[in-house]
Design a protein around this motif. Sequence first.
Motif, PDB file in Angstrom:
ATOM      1  N   GLY A 120      81.340  -0.422  58.127  1.00 57.69           N
ATOM      2  CA  GLY A 120      82.501   0.450  57.943  1.00 57.69           C
ATOM      3  C   GLY A 120      83.512   0.287  59.064  1.00 57.69           C
ATOM      4  O   GLY A 120      83.411  -0.594  59.920  1.00 57.69           O
ATOM      5  N   ASP A 121      84.489   1.182  59.080  1.00 61.15           N
ATOM      6  CA  ASP A 121      85.559   1.119  60.071  1.00 61.15           C
ATOM      7  C   ASP A 121      85.022   1.258  61.499  1.00 61.15           C
ATOM      8  O   ASP A 121      85.571   0.667  62.429  1.00 61.15           O
ATOM      9  CB  ASP A 121      86.591   2.217  59.800  1.00 61.15           C
ATOM     10  CG  ASP A 121      87.402   1.959  58.529  1.00 61.15           C
ATOM     11  OD1 ASP A 121      87.424   0.792  58.078  1.00 61.15           O
ATOM     12  OD2 ASP A 121      87.984   2.916  57.991  1.00 61.15           O
ATOM     13  N   LEU A 174      83.619  -2.068  62.520  1.00 58.43           N
ATOM     14  CA  LEU A 174      84.719  -3.026  62.663  1.00 58.43           C
ATOM     15  C   LEU A 174      85.518  -2.760  63.936  1.00 58.43           C
ATOM     16  O   LEU A 174      86.015  -3.693  64.580  1.00 58.43           O
ATOM     17  CB  LEU A 174      85.634  -2.950  61.437  1.00 58.43           C
ATOM     18  CG  LEU A 174      85.030  -3.483  60.126  1.00 58.43           C
ATOM     19  CD1 LEU A 174      85.987  -3.231  58.962  1.00 58.43           C
ATOM     20  CD2 LEU A 174      84.719  -4.978  60.239  1.00 58.43           C
ATOM     21  N   GLY A 175      85.626  -1.495  64.322  1.00 61.50           N
ATOM     22  CA  GLY A 175      86.309  -1.164  65.562  1.00 61.50           C
ATOM     23  C   GLY A 175      85.561  -1.685  66.777  1.00 61.50           C
ATOM     24  O   GLY A 175      86.171  -2.161  67.743  1.00 61.50           O
ATOM     25  N   ASP A 177      78.899   4.128  67.335  1.00 66.27           N
ATOM     26  CA  ASP A 177      80.035   3.342  67.822  1.00 66.27           C
ATOM     27  C   ASP A 177      79.713   2.684  69.157  1.00 66.27           C
ATOM     28  O   ASP A 177      80.613   2.352  69.925  1.00 66.27           O
ATOM     29  CB  ASP A 177      81.276   4.220  67.950  1.00 66.27           C
ATOM     30  CG  ASP A 177      81.105   5.373  68.940  1.00 66.27           C
ATOM     31  OD1 ASP A 177      79.965   5.577  69.421  1.00 66.27           O
ATOM     32  OD2 ASP A 177      82.100   6.067  69.236  1.00 66.27           O
TER      33      ASP A 177
END
Length: 332
Positions: free
Chosen positions: A263-264, A267-268, A292
Amino acid sequence: MRLAFFVNDVATEVDEYTTTRLARAAAQGGHEVWYVGVGDVELGESDGQLVGRARAAELGRDDTLEGFMERIKARDSQRIVMDDLDALFLRNDSIEDLQQRPWASPMGVVCGQMLKARGVVVVNDPMSLIRATSKLYLEEFPEKIRPRSLVTRDPDAIERFVGTVGHCVVKPLYGAKGRNVFMIEGKGETNLAQMTEAVLQDGYAIVQEFVDGGEDGDARIFLLEGQPLERDGKLAAFRRVPTGNDPRANISTGGRSVPLDIGDMELGVIEAMSEKLVADGMFLVGIDVIGDKVVEINAESPGGMQSVERLYGIDVCPTVIEGLERRTSSRS
């Protein structure tokens, strides 16, 4: 492309592992493929050239991975001039040799440095691998994507860090496959001294703040030249889930792999790492992510492609070999 895979020992290679799958993809692509063990190199009798006692990796039409590897091991070795290679893929695990064969542990980066200086494309970059083999490499990346950590050989410093941070994981700075990885519940941990003693037997310790969600395992994501590795729109990534009461999710310690949708958030994390990985010559890496945060960078012989193939029914190794082809073509 003349390509050699540099491994710990040809005789102990496992057919299911990532190296075999990469070699198969290269052979399928029509390349000349060789295996060279850490103990199979010579220097001095060939006008200063680096020579390898190598075994050819030729793929039969109906070969399984098992048959492919069996025939590699059964072949007589041939002397090849490694200076004449187009590419060398460093797939030896220096940590595996550190205890029983300390003479062998540095040979991958040493031979890689020599051949890179002679014009051979070497992946991952041997100059950067000296740092990347250590978990200390993670500390070179932005703070926002890594857990709070301490590297030390001082048991008192570990105790102070745990007292401040609380829930932690302690493990060897140079380690792999879940060896001597311990969960520390927090201040007052009754077994902290024994855990610390076990880890420090392997050298420096790294203590990391426990990342929320870690009890459910981590995500292994493969990056090729700083971007998610994919084939036919499918990404090479999966979640590693611990089994039983063992908090470690490593496949080698009994963890199991399940599908993962990136997900985002993931990807971050990748975006924050990409530029440096490319600058450091980290051609193929596996990153272990919880939430994260990146908890580990696997830059030396990253594995797990068998899980990708089993989960998604796709072989991503040809994409890796195509990337290596571009590198050798660019050099030419």
